[in-house]
Design an enzyme around this catalytic site. Structure first.
Site, short mmCIF file in Angstrom:
data_model
loop_
_atom_site.label_atom_id
_atom_site.label_comp_id
_atom_site.label_asym_id
_atom_site.label_seq_id
_atom_site.Cartn_x
_atom_site.Cartn_y
_atom_site.Cartn_z
CD GLN A 127 -3.03 -4.61 6.71
OE1 GLN A 127 -2.94 -3.67 5.93
NE2 GLN A 127 -3.74 -5.70 6.41
CE LYS A 166 -3.66 -2.64 2.18
NZ LYS A 166 -4.27 -3.14 3.42
CG ASP A 193 -9.56 -0.38 5.33
OD1 ASP A 193 -9.27 -0.67 4.16
OD2 ASP A 193 -8.86 -0.70 6.31
#
Ligand code: NAD
Length: 297
Positions: free
Chosen positions: A96, A52, A119
């Site tokens: 994460q 990412k 997200d």
């Protein structure tokens, strides 16, 4: 001939289009910023975060990375997230998953400012998606919508089966497929670990999306002739390779390909799209937070 969708090519096209948005933001004095937070030594999580961050570097998004000791107190993670919420240079925040057992996952998700939740996992953003007014579409299902669109797969009026009911893939995927919007309007069935006779359900589907995390669960005998098959699964299975394993999807590719008109490979299908759509959400977040309009792809 079955069309094997090249996820890398579609992701590259989206990232090229995003580059134009990023250039427009730069011209207006805005550099989109994405903060990633890692509280784990899990090698797969480390790899995902570095992929990412690499995508940020390539596009000129400012990537900020915070790494916390997995044994640190939960409060340390919450304070990090609060500081990022308050930082105007940070437009998107990604914690994460998974976080260590002593950290409550739901609390972490609620701590992220919903307007920076790229997200799309904050309860407010989940609610907006379910209500048909999504702010940030979760990256993997959104990427799948883009793959279907790129392959000219019409979803409206079609029967879709989603295999898996997780919060990050299965449920948001089904929610996108039932939206009264482009890429939606499908009659959608969600299958899960308690579903009986999975093949009977998948054989009825024009579109099968496999996200169970079970190697080669869906084979050709479970696919209707001419269906579109999207394989989300990434499973490590022992193999005589240098690494001692290989990556296998949730679909038995060769047998499913004999039935399907359209199919995604693993790797090189859904995976690259997840990262592209994270970049998309970060650019969108920067645009909304700074009132600089961009035309998203
Ligand atoms: P998960 O373990 O959270 O959920 C799996 C779901 O599959 C569960 O809801 C379960 O009910 C269902 N399931 C399990 N066995 C089943 C069976 N035999 N029949 C029907 N349903 C069954 O997993 P997840 O996070 O949704 O991920 C699913 C897969 O997708 C994993 O392999 C994961 O690595 C992969 N993944 C890939 C990407 C990507 O970008 N390529 C992103 C996220 C997840």
């Amino acid at each position: 001939m079955t069309h094997v969708i090249d996820g890398n090519a579609v992701a590259n096209r989206i990232q090229n289009d995003l580059q134009e948005c990023i250039d427009d933001l730069e011209t207006a004095g805005v550099t989109p910023g994405l903060a990633t937070v890692l509280m784990s030594e899990d090698p797969a999580s480390e790899t995902y975060v570095s992929m990412k961050q690499r995508a940020c570097d390539e596009l000129g998004i400012q990537g900020l990375h915070h790494e916390l000791d997995p044994t640190a107190a939960a409060d340390e993670l919450f304070e990090t997230v609060t500081a990022l919420n308050d930082d105007p240079d940070v437009h998107g925040i990604l914690v994460q998953m998974p976080v260590p057992d002593h950290v409550d996952r739901a609390t972490v998700l609620r701590r992220v400012d919903p307007s920076k939740d790229v997200d799309g996992f904050h309860p407010e953003n989940v609610g907006r998606l379910v209500a048909g007014n999504p702010r940030y579409k979760p990256c993997t299902p959104h990427g799948i919508q883009k793959l279907l669109e790129a392959a000219d797969v019409e979803t409206e009026g079609k029967d879709a089966v989603v295999v898996g009911r997780s919060d990050i893939v299965g449920k948001p995927m089904a929610n996108l497929l039932i939206q009264k919007a482009p890429g939606g309007n499908a009659t959608t069935t969600i299958c899960h670990s308690r579903t009986t006779d999975l093949g009977e359900k998948t054989r009825r589907a024009d579109i099968v999306i496999a996200a169970a995390g079970y190697p080669e669960l869906v084979d050709g005998s479970m696919i209707r002739e001419g269906a579109a098959v999207i394989d989300v699964g990434v499973n490590r299975v022992d193999a005589e390779t240098e690494k001692g394993y290989e990556l296998v999807g949730d679909v038995a590719f060769e047998s499913a390909k004999r039935k399907a008109d359209i199919i995604t490979p693993v790797p090189g299908g859904v995976g690259p799209m997840t990262i592209a759509m994270l970049m998309y959400n970060t650019v969108k977040a920067a645009s909304v937070q700074t009132d600089v309009p961009v035309t998203l792809p």
